[in-house]
Design an enzyme around this catalytic site. Sequence first.
Site, PDB file in Angstrom:
ATOM      1  N   PHE A 270       0.878  -1.171   0.000  1.00 58.12           N
ATOM      2  CA  PHE A 270       0.000   0.000   0.000  1.00 58.12           C
ATOM      3  C   PHE A 270       0.913   1.218   0.000  1.00 58.12           C
ATOM      4  O   PHE A 270       1.628   1.469   0.965  1.00 58.12           O
ATOM      5  CB  PHE A 270      -0.892   0.033   1.242  1.00 58.12           C
ATOM      6  CG  PHE A 270      -1.771   1.265   1.320  1.00 58.12           C
ATOM      7  CD1 PHE A 270      -3.139   1.167   1.088  1.00 58.12           C
ATOM      8  CD2 PHE A 270      -1.242   2.515   1.629  1.00 58.12           C
ATOM      9  CE1 PHE A 270      -3.954   2.300   1.166  1.00 58.12           C
ATOM     10  CE2 PHE A 270      -2.044   3.645   1.694  1.00 58.12           C
ATOM     11  CZ  PHE A 270      -3.401   3.534   1.465  1.00 58.12           C
ATOM     12  N   GLU A 271       0.878   1.960  -1.077  1.00 57.17           N
ATOM     13  CA  GLU A 271       1.590   3.226  -1.104  1.00 57.17           C
ATOM     14  C   GLU A 271       0.888   4.158  -2.078  1.00 57.17           C
ATOM     15  O   GLU A 271       0.423   3.742  -3.137  1.00 57.17           O
ATOM     16  CB  GLU A 271       3.073   3.056  -1.463  1.00 57.17           C
ATOM     17  CG  GLU A 271       3.372   2.344  -2.753  1.00 57.17           C
ATOM     18  CD  GLU A 271       4.871   2.106  -2.964  1.00 57.17           C
ATOM     19  OE1 GLU A 271       5.664   2.368  -2.036  1.00 57.17           O
ATOM     20  OE2 GLU A 271       5.232   1.653  -4.067  1.00 57.17           O
TER      21      GLU A 271
END
Length: 372
Positions: A270-271
């Site tokens: 998740f970025e």
Amino acid sequence: MRISRLLIRVLLGFVILFITYILFPSIPKALVNTLNVYKLEERLNYYNDRLLDGNLKSKELENATFVTLARNADLYDLIETINIYENRFNSKHNYPWVFLNDEPFTRTFEVVMSRLTSGPTYFGVVNSSEWDIPKWIDMDIAHSNWNRLSREGVLYGGMKSYRQMCRYFSGFFWRHPLLDPYKYYWRVEPSTKLLCEVNKDPFRQLRLLNKTYGFVITLFEIGQTVPSLWNSTLEFIEKYPETLAKNNLWEWISDDNGKKFSHCHFWSNFEIADLDFFRSDSYRKYFDFLDKKGGFFYERWGDAPVHSIALSLFLDRNKLHYFDEIGYSHAPLLHCPRKGRCFCKPEEIDLSSNSSCIARFINLTNEDYDEL
């Protein structure tokens, strides 16, 4: 009003049936059944309400896209993930979605993903020169190390494709032509979930807050996978000292003044980030330097520690943002905020202790987080 709503639902139902059984009869019946399970009624209600409210005007979007690296076999896992991201965020914004694969996507994959997403979808194939193991890698040494890590029980220790994925996300995904038009990206992996309604646009938050990189989970890397990564980084810094930012986050990635790597990193599955960071001269030099060391294949360097070290050294620490309000799950880890419409048990963070990477990050950046 009820009659109008019912009529619209019936008409939409016929349209869906026509598309499914007439235009795309080759889609497996089991897949159609799976799609029907995932909130068809909720989707009809959403579009029905928008029609009745006259709210079909497109909202101003950031120059951003979702990015998913997947294989055709990930289709069923992605169905749930895409539905969750659409229902809890993107159906209100209609951001595009870029899907990448190391081989061509099937027609079924493309049709299903296009039907599930509210924004445009784009499908691309990874350049083989960026995916294949480079010629300077000694495969005898590599295989010997893979076997050793596998015997030691290291996660993905013996897996070739995992190493290829880590190298690709470290140095190449942002170079794909499909990402050229965009400034921001949100990485999404199969089988991940948003645990809360996302009411604020994270892309817009990055721009308005003047941030470069956003994350939700931090953790310690497995030391056996990156034994030489820190020393390689120190070599790079000695060669290119100009790449260091003045107000960097050195103390987060090394708690003994640079002698050892703390192993803290942002969990990169998740970025949400500014692609221009990876396009920068500093990051390109850093990746190329690491790539020649061979650690992606001789060891098991992940894109998460590579991204995290680069972000901590080449950016002002105030450019990093903890999206504490976004609930997220990628088994076995999750982040559950205290506030918001969430479907999880809120977590506690002890800011008085430096034993966790997130507590250390918050203490070093001195930002105020509503959730804490």
